[in-house]
Design a protein around this motif. Structure first.
Motif, short mmCIF file in Angstrom:
data_model
loop_
_atom_site.label_atom_id
_atom_site.label_comp_id
_atom_site.label_asym_id
_atom_site.label_seq_id
_atom_site.Cartn_x
_atom_site.Cartn_y
_atom_site.Cartn_z
N VAL A 26 0.87 -1.18 0.00
CA VAL A 26 0.00 0.00 0.00
C VAL A 26 0.91 1.22 0.00
O VAL A 26 1.94 1.22 0.66
CB VAL A 26 -0.90 0.01 1.26
N ALA A 27 0.50 2.27 -0.76
CA ALA A 27 1.34 3.45 -0.85
C ALA A 27 0.54 4.73 -0.68
O ALA A 27 -0.65 4.77 -0.99
CB ALA A 27 2.08 3.48 -2.18
N GLY A 28 1.24 5.74 -0.16
CA GLY A 28 0.61 7.06 0.01
C GLY A 28 1.69 8.11 0.09
O GLY A 28 2.86 7.83 -0.18
N LEU A 29 1.32 9.33 0.49
CA LEU A 29 2.28 10.42 0.60
C LEU A 29 2.65 10.65 2.05
O LEU A 29 1.80 10.60 2.94
CB LEU A 29 1.69 11.72 0.05
N SER A 30 3.93 10.95 2.30
CA SER A 30 4.39 11.17 3.67
C SER A 30 3.84 12.50 4.21
O SER A 30 3.40 13.36 3.44
CB SER A 30 5.92 11.21 3.72
N THR B 100 -5.41 15.35 5.98
CA THR B 100 -5.86 15.10 7.35
C THR B 100 -5.45 13.73 7.87
O THR B 100 -5.31 13.54 9.07
CB THR B 100 -7.39 15.22 7.44
N ASP B 101 -5.24 12.76 6.97
CA ASP B 101 -4.92 11.41 7.44
C ASP B 101 -4.01 10.73 6.41
O ASP B 101 -4.40 9.76 5.77
CB ASP B 101 -6.24 10.62 7.61
N SER B 102 -2.80 11.28 6.27
CA SER B 102 -1.96 10.86 5.15
C SER B 102 -1.55 9.39 5.25
O SER B 102 -1.32 8.75 4.23
CB SER B 102 -0.72 11.75 5.04
N TYR B 103 -1.46 8.84 6.48
CA TYR B 103 -1.03 7.44 6.61
C TYR B 103 -2.20 6.48 6.73
O TYR B 103 -2.02 5.28 6.77
CB TYR B 103 -0.12 7.28 7.83
N GLY B 104 -3.42 7.04 6.81
CA GLY B 104 -4.60 6.19 6.99
C GLY B 104 -5.53 6.30 5.79
O GLY B 104 -5.23 5.78 4.72
N GLU B 105 -6.63 7.05 6.00
CA GLU B 105 -7.65 7.19 4.95
C GLU B 105 -7.11 7.88 3.69
O GLU B 105 -7.73 7.84 2.65
CB GLU B 105 -8.84 8.00 5.49
N GLY B 106 -5.95 8.50 3.82
CA GLY B 106 -5.37 9.21 2.68
C GLY B 106 -4.47 8.35 1.81
O GLY B 106 -3.71 8.88 1.00
N TRP B 107 -4.53 7.03 1.96
CA TRP B 107 -3.70 6.15 1.11
C TRP B 107 -4.08 6.31 -0.36
O TRP B 107 -5.19 6.73 -0.68
CB TRP B 107 -3.83 4.69 1.55
N PHE B 108 -3.15 6.00 -1.27
CA PHE B 108 -3.38 6.19 -2.69
C PHE B 108 -3.74 4.90 -3.43
O PHE B 108 -4.76 4.82 -4.08
CB PHE B 108 -2.13 6.79 -3.38
#
Lengths: 129, 446, 520
Positions: A24-28, A92-100
Motif C-alpha cells: 500500500v502506498a501514500g504520501l508522507s 488530514t490522514d496521510s497514513y490512513g484514509e489518505g492512502w493512494f
C-alpha cells in the motif's frame, strides 16, 4: 513530524506498507505539508503496470501539481476512490484514509531499497540544509 | 514622437537620481558589437497623416458590405446589435490584463464565468472553458485531449469537418505518435457509417465530426454515436454554434466534447481574426480541459467571488506537465459573445437561427430550379448548402464578381473531387433582393 | 473585519482604488420571462419551424439571460467597474508590458473597411489589408533582424509552439532525429518548457549563475547532439541583459542546436540591439506587449514568429507574398510545418500593431525602449532602500525586488501585491521568477509619468512601514474591493464552472446557507 516506524519511505516522499501480498502506498506527512491543501488526486487505472520510481499518480494543490512515484514495481490492484471526492484526506490522514493505491509487487528486492523511518528523516534533514 | 509622458527635464532628473551620466551607461552590458545605431525604418506619422494613409490603403479593400456576398465556410456575417460593440469597446475590459489578481479583476472573471455558462448551455454539455484562440485550434486540442485521455493513438476525423480545422489538427499531431485518418462522406454529403464501423478499432481514441458539417448538412448522428460508444472512443462534435439553438446540440448527440468557432455569435468578419474558439466538454473531462477556467467560490468574508481555477492543469504551474501550453483565452471575444447571447436571449437566438434556416432553404429551392445547377447533397441544412454548376465554375464566379456578387466558396481546392461545386451561405442579413440578385446572376446566360 | 475597516478609514484608501464593492450578482439572477429586448432582426415566419424535423430538433432547454438591453448595459458596465485596467490604473506587472494602448489603434481596427472583410474574399478585393500585412512584416524584420515572419500565431505561447514545430522540422529535414531535448534556463517563462513538452521534447532546465545570467558551464554540460534548441529571453526575466549571448550562440550553433528567442521582453531592445544580430534563429513577438495592442483581459493577442533564412521554408502557411504591387497569400510551401490556425492570424491585432509602429516610426520606437529602461532603473534605484534587490547594477526594462526582509513580520510578496491594490496600483508579478525568494517583478513601461513612478515608490515605502506597524492590515488586504481573498481551495475542490452547476449545488444545500442571495 510523524513518520511511523512501521512504514518504509521513498526519497520522493511516498510511504509504503506491506500487506497481504500487496504494497500500500501514500504520501508522507512531509509531502502533504509541502503541498498544503490538496484539491485533486488523479489515480491510475486498476491493472496498470507501474515501475519503481516512475510516476503512477498525480496530486494537485491550488498552485502546484506533482507526480506520485511508485515505491515498488508491479500491478495496481486497488486505488482509493474516496480521494477523488474527498482529496483533503491526504492532508488530514496521510497514513490512513489518505492512502493512494495498492500494488501487487513484481520484484522482490525492491522493498529493501526503500528507506526506514529514521533514514528518511535524516534525508529530510540533510536536504533542509 | 511616442506616448511617453516623460519630459526631457524628467529624463535628466531621473538619470541623475540613478547616478548615471547618460542613457548609454544604463545599457553598458549590451556588447558593443550588438549596439545598433538606430533602426533602419521610416519616421513616424502624425495621427492625422496616418489616418489619411490608412484610409487610402484600406479603401482599396472591398468589404462584405459593398459586395453581395454569400461567403461563409467558417466565417459568418451575422447581425451584431449595437449594444455588443459598445460594451466590448469599454477600456476597462479592453485594457485589462489576464485576471491573475482576482480582487482587481472580478469584472473580467464574472464575464468569463457567464460566458462559460451560456456556452455550456448552447452546446448542451456540462462545462465550457473561458475560450480558445479560434475554432481550428480548439478543434485540434480537442482531438489531442481525447487521445491523451483514452491513451489511444488514432483519431478518425470526418472529411466534412472544415478543411482548415483538419489541417491544424494534422499540424498539432505531426510531432506526436498520434495519427489521423479521415472518414469519407456519402453521396448525401454525410458521415460514411460503413467506413466508420470498419475503422473503429481499439486504437481509435477519438472520432470527430461536424454538425452542421462543412457542406451545411445537418445529420442524424444517432447511429454514429452507438458505434463510437461501442468502441469506447470519445466523440468530438464541431459546428456553427447558432445552429445548436434549434438543431440538436453536440451534448444531445452524445458528444463528449464540442470544439469550434464562436465568431458567428457577435464578432465581425475581421478578415479571419481575432475570433474565439468554444471548448465544451462533459463533466468527466473537466479536469483535463486545456485553457482558462473561471470558478465561483466565496471570499474570506463569505461573499461570492470568481477566480481562475483548476490552475494546476496550466502551464505556469505544471510547466512541462501542463495539459496544454495555452496560457490565455480570448477574454475580450468571450465577453463579446456573452453580451451578444445576453442581448438575443434564448428565444431571440432561436429566432435568428430559424431565420437562417428559412432563408437558406428558400435560396436553395430557387437555385435548384435553375437548369444549369444542381444540389448534390439534398436534405436538412442550417444556413449553407452545396451547389454544382454544370458549366465551368471559374468564369461564372468571375462574371458574378464583376457584378459585385460573391456567389460562395469554391470547394475544388479543398475537395478536388468536387470540381465546379461551391458552398453558398445565407445568414439572416440576406434580403430577398440580394438573393434574387444571385439567382438572376446565376440564371443569366451572359 | 472591524479593524480592517478602521485601517481603511485611517489610511483613506478609497479615493485611490476606485473600485465599487457592490456584490457580484449574475446576469441570470436578473432574469424574468418577457423582459428581453426584441426586434434586433426581423422574425422568421411561423412556417419556419417545419423546416426542422423532430428527429433533428433541439429538445434540451437552456438557461440564458432574459433581461432588457438597458439591464445588459448596466450589468456589464458595473462589471467593468470591478476591473483594474491600463486605462484606469498603473499596472507595473513584470514581463507583461502593460503600456498604454493608443486609441487610434482601436479606431482603425474597428473601421468597417476592415471589420467587413471575409477571409475567403478574392485576393484582389483585399489588397489593402494584405499590403498592411506585408509592410508589418517588413517593420518586424527591421526591429528584430530576422529574415521572414509568419503572422499566424494567435499568442506568445502559440508562437512558441510554432517555434518548437519548426525546430523539429529543421532537425528532421537534416535526418538528425536524435535531437529531442530543449534547454531552458531556470529563469525562463513557464510557457517555454510547457511549449517544448507539449510538442514532445524533453526539457532540460539549467540553473542561473550568481549574476542572474545563464550559467555557461552548466549550459556546456547540458548541450549535446541531442539538443534541438535553447529557449531564452534577453533581457532575461530578472531584467538583466545576457551579456554572454554571443558566446552562448556560438556554443549552441557549434553543437548544431538552434536558438529560440522569447520576445516577451522585446520592449527593452527597440533600437538598442536586435535578436537576429545576437544569433537567434527563431523569435516570437508578443504584439500585445511591445507593440501596444490591448490585453483584453487575457486575449486576443498575436505572436508572430520570425526566422532566419535557413528556417524560412518551415514557416506555417500561408505566407504573405508580393509581386510588383500585387499582394497575395501563398499556401503552397512543401516544407512548411503546415497550418496552425484557421485563416491568417489575428488580423485585427496585426492591424493595431501596424498602426502603432507607423505612428511612432524609427525615432518613436527607439524612444520607447530608452524610456522603458530609464523608468525601470529609476524605480530600481528608488526602491533599493525599501526592499531587497538581489541582482544589483543597471537593469533593462524590468527588475526583480524581494520582500524577503519583511518575512520576519509575516508579510509576503503576495501580501504586498494585494495591499498595492488598495492604493490603486496593480500588483507587480509576484513569486516569479522562481529563482528569487518573495519576488516582486516590476515593469513600469515607458508610458507612465514621473509623478506616477514617484507615487509608486512612496506607496511601496508606506507599505514597508505598514508591514512592521500593522502586518494584519497587509495580510487581510485588499480592503475596499468587491471581494478579498477568494477561497481558491474550495474553488478547486468543488469546481463550480457554470450557473447551472451553481444552481444544482444550491439545491442540494441547506437554504440557510444563503445570505441575501449573494452567497452560498
Amino acid at each position: 513530524m510523524n513518520f511511523p516506524k512501521t512504514l518504509r519511505y521513498a526519497k520522493t516522499h511516498e510511504w509504503a506498507r506491506r500487506g497481504d501480498g500487496v504494497v500500500v502506498a501514500g504520501l508522507s506527512e512531509y509531502a502533504q505539508k509541502e503541498l498544503s491543501d490538496v484539491v485533486y488526486v488523479e489515480l491510475p487505472a486498476i491493472g496498470k503496470e507501474v515501475k519503481q520510481g516512475q510516476p503512477c499518480a498525480v496530486v494537485e494543490s491550488v498552485k502546484a501539481a506533482f507526480d506520485v512515484y511508485a515505491p515498488v514495481s508491479g500491478k495496481v490492484v486497488k486505488v482509493n476512490k474516496t480521494l477523488e471526492a474527498n482529496p483533503s484526506l491526504v492532508n488530514t490522514d496521510s497514513y490512513g484514509e489518505g492512502w493512494f493505491l495498492e500494488i501487487e509487487p513484481s520484484q522482490t528486492g525492491e522493498w529493501d531499497s526503500l528507506l526506514d523511518a529514521g533514514t528518511y528523516e535524516s534525508v529530510l534533514q540533510e536536504s533542509a540544509h | 514622437m511616442n506616448y511617453s509622458p516623460l519630459t526631457d527635464a524628467d529624463r535628466q532628473d531621473m538619470l541623475s537620481a540613478i547616478g548615471a551620466k547618460s542613457f548609454d551607461d544604463l545599457i553598458a552590458n549590451v556588447p558593443a558589437a550588438l549596439r545598433e545605431r538606430g533602426l533602419n525604418l521610416p519616421s513616424g506619422l502624425s495621427e492625422f497623416e496616418l489616418r489619411g494613409y490608412l484610409d487610402s490603403i484600406l479603401s482599396s479593400n472591398k468589404t462584405s458590405g459593398t459586395f453581395n456576398s454569400f461567403l461563409g465556410a467558417g466565417s459568418y456575417d451575422h447581425y451584431i446589435p449595437a449594444v455588443v460593440s459598445q460594451i466590448a469597446g469599454r477600456g476597462e475590459f479592453v485594457t485589462a490584463y489576464t485576471p491573475y489578481q482576482a480582487e482587481a479583476s472580478q469584472g473580467t472573471l464574472q464575464a468569463i464565468f457567464e460566458y462559460q455558462s451560456v456556452m455550456a448551455e448552447l452546446t448542451g454539455l456540462e462545462v465550457a472553458n473561458g475560450s480558445h484562440y479560434d475554432g481550428a485550434t480548439a478543434f485540434a486540442e480537442g482531438v489531442l485531449l481525447a487521445l491523451r485521455t483514452t491513451g489511444r493513438n488514432k483519431a478518425l476525423v470526418a472529411r466534412t469537418v472544415h478543411p482548415e480545422y483538419r489541417a491544424v489538427a494534422a499540424t498539432y499531431l505531426a510531432g506526436t505518435d498520434h495519427r489521423i485518418e479521415e472518414i469519407p462522406y456519402t453521396q448525401n454529403g454525410c458521415l460514411d457509417l460503413k467506413f466508420l464501423k470498419e475503422k473503429l478499432t481499439p486504437e481509435v481514441g477519438c472520432v470527430a465530426a461536424s454538425n452542421p458539417n462543412f457542406f451545411g448538412r445537418v445529420e442524424d448522428l444517432t447511429d454514429a454515436l452507438a458505434l463510437i460508444r461501442g468502441n469506447q472512443s470519445l466523440f468530438l462534435v464541431t459546428g456553427h454554434p447558432l445552429s445548436f439553438s434549434v438543431f440538436r446540440s453536440p451534448g444531445e448527440w452524445g458528444a463528449d466534447m464540442a470544439c469550434g468557432e464562436a465568431q458567428p455569435l457577435g464578432l465581425g468578419l475581421n478578415f479571419g481574426g481575432p475570433y474565439v474558439g468554444y471548448f465544451a466538454a462533459s463533466q468527466a473531462l473537466m479536469r483535463k480541459i486545456p485553457g482558462r477556467l473561471v470558478g465561483l467560490t466565496t471570499d474570506r468574508r463569505g461573499k461570492r467571488a470568481f477566480v481562475l481555477t483548476l490552475q494546476a492543469r496550466e502551464q505556469h504551474i505544471r510547466r512541462e506537465k501542463a495539459s496544454s501550453n495555452i496560457c490565455s483565452n480570448q477574454a475580450l471575444c468571450a465577453l463579446t459573445v456573452c453580451v451578444y447571447l445576453a442581448a438575443m436571449g434564448w428565444d431571440g437566438l432561436r429566432e435568428v437561427a430559424m431565420l437562417n434556416v428559412e432563408k437558406a432553404r428558400a435560396l436553395r429551392e430557387r437555385i435548384a430550379a435553375l437548369p444549369e445547377f444542381e444540389i448534390p447533397f439534398g436534405g436538412d441544412i442550417f444556413n449553407e448548402f452545396v451547389v454544382r454548376s454544370r458549366k465551368p465554375l471559374k468564369p461564372l464566379m468571375e462574371k458574378l464578381r464583376e457584378k459585385g456578387i460573391l456567389a460562395g466558396y469554391a470547394l475544388e481546392k479543398s475537395y478536388p473531387e468536387l470540381k465546379d461545386h461551391f458552398l453558398v451561405t445565407v445568414t439572416e442579413k440576406k434580403t430577398d433582393a440580394q438573393m434574387n440578385e444571385l439567382t438572376e446572376g446565376l440564371g443569366s446566360r451572359r | 473585519m472591524m479593524e480592517d475597516k478602521a485601517a481603511v478609514r485611517k489610511e483613506g484608501k478609497r479615493e485611490w482604488c476606485g473600485m465599487t464593492d457592490e456584490p457580484n450578482i449574475l446576469i441570470f439572477e436578473k432574469n424574468r420571462s418577457g423582459k428581453r429586448t426584441t426586434g434586433y432582426v426581423p422574425s422568421p415566419s411561423s412556417e419556419a419551424k417545419r423546416l426542422i424535423p423532430d428527429s433533428l430538433a433541439r429538445k434540451k432547454d437552456a438557461i440564458f439571460p432574459e433581461v432588457s438591453e438597458r439591464e445588459i448595459v448596466q450589468h456589464f458596465l458595473r462589471l467593468s467597474q470591478k476591473n483594474f485596467s491600463v486605462d484606469t490604473h498603473f499596472y507595473p506587472l513584470g514581463s507583461c508590458t502593460m503600456k498604454y494602448n493608443p486609441k487610434i489603434n482601436e479606431e482603425i481596427a474597428n473601421h468597417p473597411s476592415f471589420t467587413g472583410l471575409h477571409p475567403y474574399q478574392p485576393e484582389e478585393s483585399v489588397q489593402g489589408i494584405l499590403r498592411i500585412f506585408w509592410e508589418l512584416e517588413e517593420w518586424l524584420k527591421g526591429v528584430t533582424g530576422m529574415d521572414r515572419f509568419s503572422l499566424q500565431p494567435a499568442a506568445g505561447a502559440h508562437g512558441e509552439l510554432v517555434g518548437m514545430m519548426i525546430a523539429r522540422a529543421y532537425h528532421d529535414s537534416r535526418r538528425d532525429f536524435a535531437r529531442r531535448q530543449v534547454i531552458v534556463p531556470d529563469s525562463s517563462h513557464g510557457t517555454n518548457p510547457a511549449s517544448a513538452a507539449f510538442y514532445g521534447f524533453e526539457v532540460i532546465t539549467i540553473p542561473s549563475d550568481p549574476r542572474g545570467r545563464v550559467n555557461l558551464a552548466e549550459l556546456a554540460k547540458a548541450v549535446s547532439e541531442k539538443t534541438a534548441c535553447l529557449m531564452m529571453t534577453n533581457p532575461n526575466t530578472l531584467g538583466l541583459f545576457e551579456d554572454d549571448i554571443l558566446k552562448i550562440q556560438k556554443m549552441m550553433h557549434e553543437k548544431g542546436a538552434l536558438l529560440y528567442y522569447d520576445g516577451a521582453n522585446m520592449n527593452a531592445l527597440l533600437g538598442i540591439a536586435r535578436p537576429g544580430d545576437m544569433g537567434f534563429d527563431m523569435i516570437h513577438l508578443n504584439l500585445h506587449k511591445t507593440f501596444s495592442t490591448p490585453h483584453g483581459g487575457g486575449g486576443p493577442g498575436a505572436g508572430p514568429v520570425g526566422v532566419k533564412k535557413a528556417l524560412e521554408k518551415f514557416l506555417p502557411v500561408p505566407l504573405v507574398t508580393r509581386k510588383g504591387d500585387r499582394y497575395g497569400l501563398d499556401d503552397d510551401l512543401p516544407d512548411s510545418i503546415g497550418r496552425v490556425k484557421a485563416f491568417y492570424g489575428n488580423a485585427g491585432i496585426l492591424l493595431r500593431a501596424y498602426v502603432y509602429m507607423r505612428r511612432l516610426g524609427k525615432e518613436g520606437l527607439e524612444q520607447v525602449s530608452r524610456d522603458a529602461v530609464l523608468s525601470a532603473n529609476y524605480l530600481k534605484k528608488n526602491l533599493q532602500s525599501a526592499l531587497e534587490i538581489p541582482h544589483g547594477g543597471f537593469c533593462m526594462h524590468e527588475f526583480v525586488a524581494s520582500s524577503e526582509p519583511l518575512k520576519r513580520f509575516g508579510v509576503t510578496a503576495g501580501n504586498i501585491g494585494k495591499r498595492l491594490l488598495d492604493y490603486g496600483i496593480h500588483a507587480p508579478t509576484v513569486y516569479f521568477p522562481l529563482i528569487v525568494k518573495e519576488a516582486l517583478m516590476v515593469e513600469p513601461t515607458e508610458t507612465e509619468s514621473k509623478e506616477t513612478l514617484d507615487r509608486f515608490c512612496e506607496v511601496i515605502r508606506k507599505i514597508v512601514r505598514e508591514s512592521e506597524a500593522d502586518p494584519e492590515c497587509l495580510k487581510n488586504a485588499p480592503h475596499c474591493f468587491p471581494v478579498s481573498h477568494p477561497d481558491e481551495v474550495k474553488a478547486a475542490r468543488e469546481p463550480l464552472l457554470t450557473y447551472r452547476a451553481f444552481l444544482g449545488r444550491q439545491d442540494r444545500r441547506d437554504r440557510s446557507d444563503l445570505v441575501s442571495g449573494i452567497s452560498f
